[in-house]
Design a protein around this motif. Structure first.
Motif, short mmCIF file in Angstrom:
data_model
loop_
_atom_site.label_atom_id
_atom_site.label_comp_id
_atom_site.label_asym_id
_atom_site.label_seq_id
_atom_site.Cartn_x
_atom_site.Cartn_y
_atom_site.Cartn_z
N ALA A 9 1.83 0.45 7.99
CA ALA A 9 2.99 1.57 8.09
C ALA A 9 3.10 2.69 6.82
CB ALA A 9 4.30 0.94 8.35
N HIS A 10 2.92 1.99 5.63
CA HIS A 10 3.06 2.52 4.41
C HIS A 10 1.53 2.76 3.84
CE1 HIS A 10 6.90 0.98 4.63
NE2 HIS A 10 7.46 2.16 4.23
N HIS A 11 0.72 2.78 4.44
CA HIS A 11 -0.86 3.02 3.94
C HIS A 11 -1.24 2.29 2.69
CE1 HIS A 11 -0.82 5.80 7.44
NE2 HIS A 11 0.17 6.23 7.05
N ARG A 12 -0.75 1.20 2.34
CA ARG A 12 -1.22 0.66 1.13
C ARG A 12 -1.31 -0.77 1.42
NH1 ARG A 12 4.98 1.19 -0.96
NH2 ARG A 12 5.81 -0.56 0.04
N PHE A 13 -2.39 -1.46 0.56
CA PHE A 13 -2.42 -2.90 0.40
C PHE A 13 -1.30 -3.26 -0.71
CE2 PHE A 13 -6.57 -1.55 1.84
CZ PHE A 13 -6.74 -2.70 2.81
N GLU A 14 -0.86 -4.41 -0.51
CA GLU A 14 0.25 -4.89 -1.39
C GLU A 14 0.17 -6.31 -1.82
OE1 GLU A 14 3.92 -2.54 1.06
OE2 GLU A 14 3.75 -4.97 1.25
N LEU A 15 0.51 -6.74 -3.00
CA LEU A 15 0.71 -7.85 -3.58
C LEU A 15 1.89 -8.07 -4.24
CD1 LEU A 15 -0.84 -10.55 -4.39
CD2 LEU A 15 -2.17 -9.44 -6.21
N THR A 23 0.37 -2.30 -5.72
CA THR A 23 0.17 -1.43 -4.50
C THR A 23 -1.29 -0.95 -4.62
OG1 THR A 23 1.46 0.07 -5.07
CG2 THR A 23 2.27 -1.41 -3.65
N GLU A 24 -2.04 -0.79 -3.71
CA GLU A 24 -3.20 0.18 -3.53
C GLU A 24 -3.04 1.01 -2.28
OE1 GLU A 24 -6.04 1.89 -4.29
OE2 GLU A 24 -6.13 0.28 -5.47
N HIS A 25 -2.91 2.42 -2.57
CA HIS A 25 -2.75 3.22 -1.73
C HIS A 25 -3.87 3.82 -1.03
CE1 HIS A 25 1.60 3.45 -2.78
NE2 HIS A 25 1.37 3.16 -3.92
N TYR A 26 -3.68 3.91 0.23
CA TYR A 26 -5.15 4.44 0.77
C TYR A 26 -4.68 5.43 1.82
CZ TYR A 26 -4.06 1.23 4.99
OH TYR A 26 -3.47 0.61 5.73
N ARG A 27 -5.86 6.04 2.44
CA ARG A 27 -5.96 7.05 3.68
C ARG A 27 -7.02 6.59 4.44
NH1 ARG A 27 -6.85 11.41 0.67
NH2 ARG A 27 -8.99 11.69 1.32
N LEU A 28 -6.88 6.46 5.64
CA LEU A 28 -8.00 6.05 6.73
C LEU A 28 -8.11 7.13 7.75
CD1 LEU A 28 -9.54 3.67 7.55
CD2 LEU A 28 -7.59 3.21 9.31
N ASP A 29 -9.59 7.55 7.55
CA ASP A 29 -9.90 8.41 8.75
C ASP A 29 -11.35 8.09 9.30
OD1 ASP A 29 -10.72 10.86 9.71
OD2 ASP A 29 -11.67 11.74 7.96
N GLY A 30 -11.15 7.41 10.71
CA GLY A 30 -12.16 6.78 11.33
C GLY A 30 -12.42 5.38 10.83
N GLN A 55 -10.02 -6.51 -5.16
CA GLN A 55 -10.78 -7.37 -4.81
C GLN A 55 -10.33 -7.84 -3.28
OE1 GLN A 55 -11.87 -10.91 -6.96
NE2 GLN A 55 -13.73 -11.28 -5.62
N GLY A 56 -9.04 -8.24 -3.22
CA GLY A 56 -8.34 -8.72 -1.98
C GLY A 56 -8.81 -7.52 -0.93
N ALA A 57 -8.21 -6.31 -1.43
CA ALA A 57 -8.16 -5.23 -0.48
C ALA A 57 -9.76 -5.02 -0.01
CB ALA A 57 -7.63 -3.97 -1.32
#
Length: 91
Positions: A9-15, A23-30, A55-57
């Motif tokens: 929902a927030h386009h991020r991996f969280e620890l 956080t690791e913020h990302y954008r997904l395209d396909g 590494q986890g992301a």
């Protein structure tokens, strides 16, 4: 350390560690994910939190069959130090 969560929902991996959120913020395209920015609170600095998060992301990226564009300089540097993750890079 806690588990890395993909907060879609927030386009991020969280620890979450010690009450702080990295956080690791990302954008997904396909099937290509772009890691845009890594944020580790100063309270967690120097503890390897950023590396654990990346590494986890990346492990989740691999499991999902995605390819990566490492726009974030921290992620680029991390992959340079861990070439076993270079196969994730989008060509």
């Amino acid at each position: 350390m806690s588990e890395i969560i993909d907060n879609r929902a927030h386009h991020r991996f969280e620890l979450e560690i010690e009450g702080h959120l990295a956080t690791e913020h990302y954008r997904l395209d396909g099937d290509v994910i772009t890691f845009e920015h890594t944020d580790v609170p100063k309270e967690l600095g120097g503890k390897g939190v950023g590396s654990k998060l990346v590494q986890g992301a990346l492990d989740q990226v691999r499991s999902a069959g995605l390819k990566l564009v490492p726009q974030c300089s921290f992620v680029k540097a991390w992959i340079d130090k861990h070439p076993d993750y270079a196969d994730l890079l989008a060509r």
